[in-house]
Enzyme design. Structure first.
Site, short mmCIF file in Angstrom:
data_model
loop_
_atom_site.label_atom_id
_atom_site.label_comp_id
_atom_site.label_asym_id
_atom_site.label_seq_id
_atom_site.Cartn_x
_atom_site.Cartn_y
_atom_site.Cartn_z
N GLN A 131 0.65 -1.41 -0.12
CA GLN A 131 0.16 0.25 -0.08
C GLN A 131 0.59 1.40 -0.54
OE1 GLN A 131 -3.28 0.98 0.09
NE2 GLN A 131 -2.61 3.02 0.39
N CYS A 132 0.82 1.67 -1.19
CA CYS A 132 2.12 2.71 -1.37
C CYS A 132 1.77 4.49 -1.15
CB CYS A 132 3.08 2.37 -2.73
SG CYS A 132 3.78 1.36 -3.01
N GLN A 133 0.73 4.50 -1.14
CA GLN A 133 0.27 5.78 -1.02
C GLN A 133 0.25 6.92 0.59
OE1 GLN A 133 -3.95 7.04 -2.43
NE2 GLN A 133 -3.44 9.02 -3.19
N GLY A 263 -10.80 1.62 0.17
CA GLY A 263 -10.60 0.78 -1.33
C GLY A 263 -9.13 1.06 -1.77
N MET A 264 -8.06 1.03 -2.43
CA MET A 264 -6.73 1.86 -3.32
C MET A 264 -6.96 1.68 -4.88
SD MET A 264 -4.52 3.65 -2.76
CE MET A 264 -4.05 4.26 -4.33
N GLU A 265 -6.91 2.34 -5.35
CA GLU A 265 -7.30 2.83 -7.07
C GLU A 265 -6.15 1.97 -7.71
OE1 GLU A 265 -6.99 4.98 -4.59
OE2 GLU A 265 -5.61 6.88 -5.81
N ASN A 266 -5.53 1.04 -7.55
CA ASN A 266 -4.34 1.20 -8.28
C ASN A 266 -4.58 0.47 -9.22
OD1 ASN A 266 -2.16 0.81 -5.90
ND2 ASN A 266 -3.44 -1.20 -5.22
N HIS A 289 -16.18 4.49 -6.28
CA HIS A 289 -14.92 5.48 -6.48
C HIS A 289 -13.55 5.31 -6.45
CE1 HIS A 289 -12.97 8.48 -3.49
NE2 HIS A 289 -12.22 7.70 -3.79
N GLU A 290 -13.70 3.72 -6.65
CA GLU A 290 -12.22 3.66 -7.41
C GLU A 290 -11.51 3.47 -8.45
OE1 GLU A 290 -9.91 3.98 -5.16
OE2 GLU A 290 -11.63 3.64 -3.47
N HIS A 293 -11.34 7.08 -10.15
CA HIS A 293 -10.02 7.31 -10.41
C HIS A 293 -9.19 7.18 -10.93
CE1 HIS A 293 -9.34 9.07 -6.73
NE2 HIS A 293 -9.26 7.92 -5.42
N GLU A 312 -9.04 13.97 -5.16
CA GLU A 312 -9.92 13.19 -3.92
C GLU A 312 -11.09 13.67 -3.95
OE1 GLU A 312 -10.01 9.58 -3.02
OE2 GLU A 312 -8.20 9.84 -2.73
N ASP A 369 -0.30 10.85 5.97
CA ASP A 369 -0.27 10.47 6.51
C ASP A 369 -1.10 10.45 8.29
OD1 ASP A 369 0.07 7.88 5.15
OD2 ASP A 369 1.61 7.45 5.62
N TYR A 377 -11.43 15.24 0.00
CA TYR A 377 -12.58 14.47 0.04
C TYR A 377 -13.96 15.21 -0.29
CZ TYR A 377 -9.89 10.11 0.80
OH TYR A 377 -9.51 9.19 1.00
N MET A 542 -8.86 1.60 8.74
CA MET A 542 -8.74 2.91 9.89
C MET A 542 -9.60 3.16 9.80
SD MET A 542 -4.92 4.39 9.18
CE MET A 542 -5.26 4.22 6.82
#
Ligand code: BES
Ligand code: ZN
Length: 588
Positions: A131-133, A263-266, A289-290, A293, A312, A369, A377, A542
């Site tokens: 998870q890089c972002q 979610g993560m928009e990879n 949402h993803e 992106h 966002e 972070d 958002y 989270m």
């Protein structure tokens, strides 16, 4: 005279006077018992490069640096600094085309979570994901870790042959060598480094449409395939709104429960929390949402975290346009109302940091972070709605499509956005009072208010326990809005009535469940405690951990429990989630 050097991104050692990498070739052996990647990364430049090259790294052990032909190059790995990590300085002789770095990642790499079998759905095999972002790619690969600099890449992952490796890229083959499987990938479109992503585990796939499949651990696969079965229709709606989908495939990966985000928009492979698999498709707005992106974010990226709202805010706007097209205006208004409430909460949470409630932020010395909140958002969304109202929906939509078309594959700042919209829709910014939105704190006075008759019905309850006839037609979004509208703490009798009548502690919809559990925790309603503990022990998202821990910690009676639970479950949380909960429980 030396060329003028500038840091265009406060979160990278990259210096704009230095050569920029155009492509990456990554080879990594995944050691699941040592929890490290043993890797080699080759960064290539567009032309001959020379002079100093500063790369971002975090907790990497650098073994050797060579040029593209194998000649050793001198390098210095500087001591680690807070937030940024360690600068890796390499001296490039004249005419260098590429640098090759041999290195190893740390078991505590901030972008990686190494899961034990018990932490997976299948309970039999370990799992690894990245998870890089925003700025964690540097803990996986030495790189210019700024979204300003896009790269193409090829990658080869060596994994135990009983496992699968997936990547947010096009798969180009799997070969087996003894105990190992070598999975190869290619990302032909240039991406910002935060979109580099992979996962390794016991994974299987189900087809959803000719351009979309869902990956999951076998025990989750069927449920995931049913939940996400509507994805092709979503892509079509989005293409009608925003133009062609540029990433060929839109595959989904259902993550283990510790995944720290919704979610993560990879690109080509969106990562999704399993908490949205509700059984009734009620949480697929996260998929919308993803997917959104793919235009707003992956095609047009913020140049650095100070302009995160461009990613966002635009994506929430696009997500709700998709939702409106699929489920109607009323549903869209309910989601906007939920968003509005979360924005108001974030503004209160940042009471002592109003500068973080601007859209255009200054983040030198601030960890992205830590700055993360609903502000980019939902304030971003409301700003775009304000602009839309100022010029009319048709003109706004036409502008948005041109913005995407003209700036695709670029990384931009808020100033670039201002220039573009001012050029196309002169006067719109002034009419919407853009200055207040972009550079002022909090919620500007001209913010549009969410309106819907369903919303008014909920508000008219004033937090009282609703009658059965009233809730008979409620969607999960309405339940969530209602539960969040109940003043806290609520009387114990009200909590008991709600729970006994409507079985909220058994809700299968995580948004409803966690809204309820937060209300229960804030009201010292003890019968909910076992469920709260269960959620804190099972789920690492989270968005859910934060309010539950915060509610427990607010009440002196349950405060010790919050600390106990954190001690008990922290090992299972993602490194970023651990950090966030630590600061919730011990505010500076
Ligand atoms: N890109 C974000 C997740 C993210 C942001 C990861 C910043 C790391 C740093 C993703 O698109 C997102 O916004 N996810 C939301 C879902 C949503 C708003 C429907 C989430 O995780 O809750
Ligand atoms: Zn997003």
């Amino acid at each position: 005279m030396k060329p003028r050097m500038a840091r265009l991104d406060p979160h990278s050692y990259n210096d704009s006077a230095q050569p920029e990498a155009r492509s990456l070739a990554l080879r990594a052996r995944v050691d699941l018992s040592a929890k490290t990647l043993e890797a080699e990364a080759e960064l290539s430049f567009s032309g001959p490069a020379s002079g100093r090259l500063d790369l971002d790294t975090r907790e990497l052990s650098i073994e050797a640096v060579e040029d593209g032909r194998g000649a050793r190059l001198p390098f210095t790995l500087h001591p680690s600094e807070p937030i940024l990590g360690s600068r890796l300085s390499i001296e490039l002789p004249a005419d260098t085309r590429a640098v090759r770095i041999r290195y190893r990642t740390s078991p505590s790499a901030s972008a990686l979570q190494w899961l034990e079998p018990e932490q997976t759905h299948g309970k039999r095999e370990p799992f690894l994901f990245s998870q890089c972002q925003a700025i964690h790619a540097r803990s996986v690969v030495p790189i210019q870790d700024t979204p300003r600099i896009r790269i193409r890449y090829r990658a080869e992952l060596w994994v135990p042959r009983r496992l699968e490796a997936v990547m947010a890229a096009a798969p180009v083959g799997r070969r087996e060598e003894g105990e190992w499987a070598v999975e190869s990938f290619e990302m032909p479109q240039p991406i910002p480094p935060y979109l580099l992503a992979f996962a390794v585990g016991d994974l299987a796939a189900a087809e959803l449409s000719p351009r979309s499949r869902v990956w999951a651990e076998p025990p989750m696969l069927e449920r995931a395939a049913r939940e996400f079965g509507g994805v092709e229709e979503m892509i079509r709606v989005a293409e009608r709104l925003f133009g062609p989908y540029e990433w060929d495939r839109f595959d989904l990966l259902t993550m283990p429960p510790s995944f720290p985000y919704g979610g993560m928009e990879n690109p080509r492979l969106t990562f999704l929390t399993p908490t949205i698999v509700a059984g009734d498709r009620s949480l697929v707005n996260v998929v919308a949402h993803e997917l959104a992106h793919s235009w707003t974010g992956n095609l047009i990226t913020n140049a650095n975290a100070e302009h995160f709202w461009l990613n966002e805010g635009f994506t929430v706007y696009a997500e709700r346009r998709i939702l409106e097209a699929l489920e109607g205006e009323e549903m869209c208004a309910l989601h906007a109302a939920i968003g509005r409430r979360s924005l108001e909460e974030a503004i209160v949470r940042f009471e002592r940091h109003p500068e973080l409630t601007r859209l255009r932020t200054h983040l030198s010395g601030v960890d992205p972070d830590e700055a993360y909140s609903q502000v980019p958002y939902e304030k971003g969304y409301l700003f775009l709605r304000t602009l839309e109202e100022a010029v009319g929906r048709d003109a706004f939509t036409r502008w948005l499509r041109r913005y995407i078309e003209e700036l695709r594959f670029q990384s931009i700042t808020t100033e670039d956005f201002e220039r573009h919209i001012e050029g196309e829709l002169p006067g719109a910014l002034a009419k919407a009072d853009a200055k207040a939105w972009l550079d002022g704190p909090g919620l500007p006075r001209n913010a549009p208010a969410p309106r819907s008759s369903r919303l008014e019905a909920i508000e008219s309850l004033g937090g009282r326990v609703p009658e059965r006839e009233m809730v008979a037609s409620w969607t999960p979004a309405e339940w969530q809005l209602y539960l969040e509208s109940v003043p806290k703490p609520a009387p114990l009798e009200a909590c008991r009535a709600l729970d006994e009548r409507y079985g909220l502690t058994r809700s299968g919809n995580y948004e409803v469940l966690v809204s309820w559990l937060s209300l229960a925790a804030s009201s010292s309603y003890r019968p909910a405690l076992p469920k709260i503990e269960q959620v804190l022990g099972e789920v690492g998202r989270m968005k859910y951990l934060r309010p539950l821990y915060a509610a427990l910690a607010r009440d002196p009676e349950t405060r010790p429990l919050a600390h106990q639970f954190f001690e008990r479950y922290r090992q299972g949380y993602h490194p970023i989630a651990r950090q966030v909960i630590h600061s919730v429980l011990s505010p500076a």
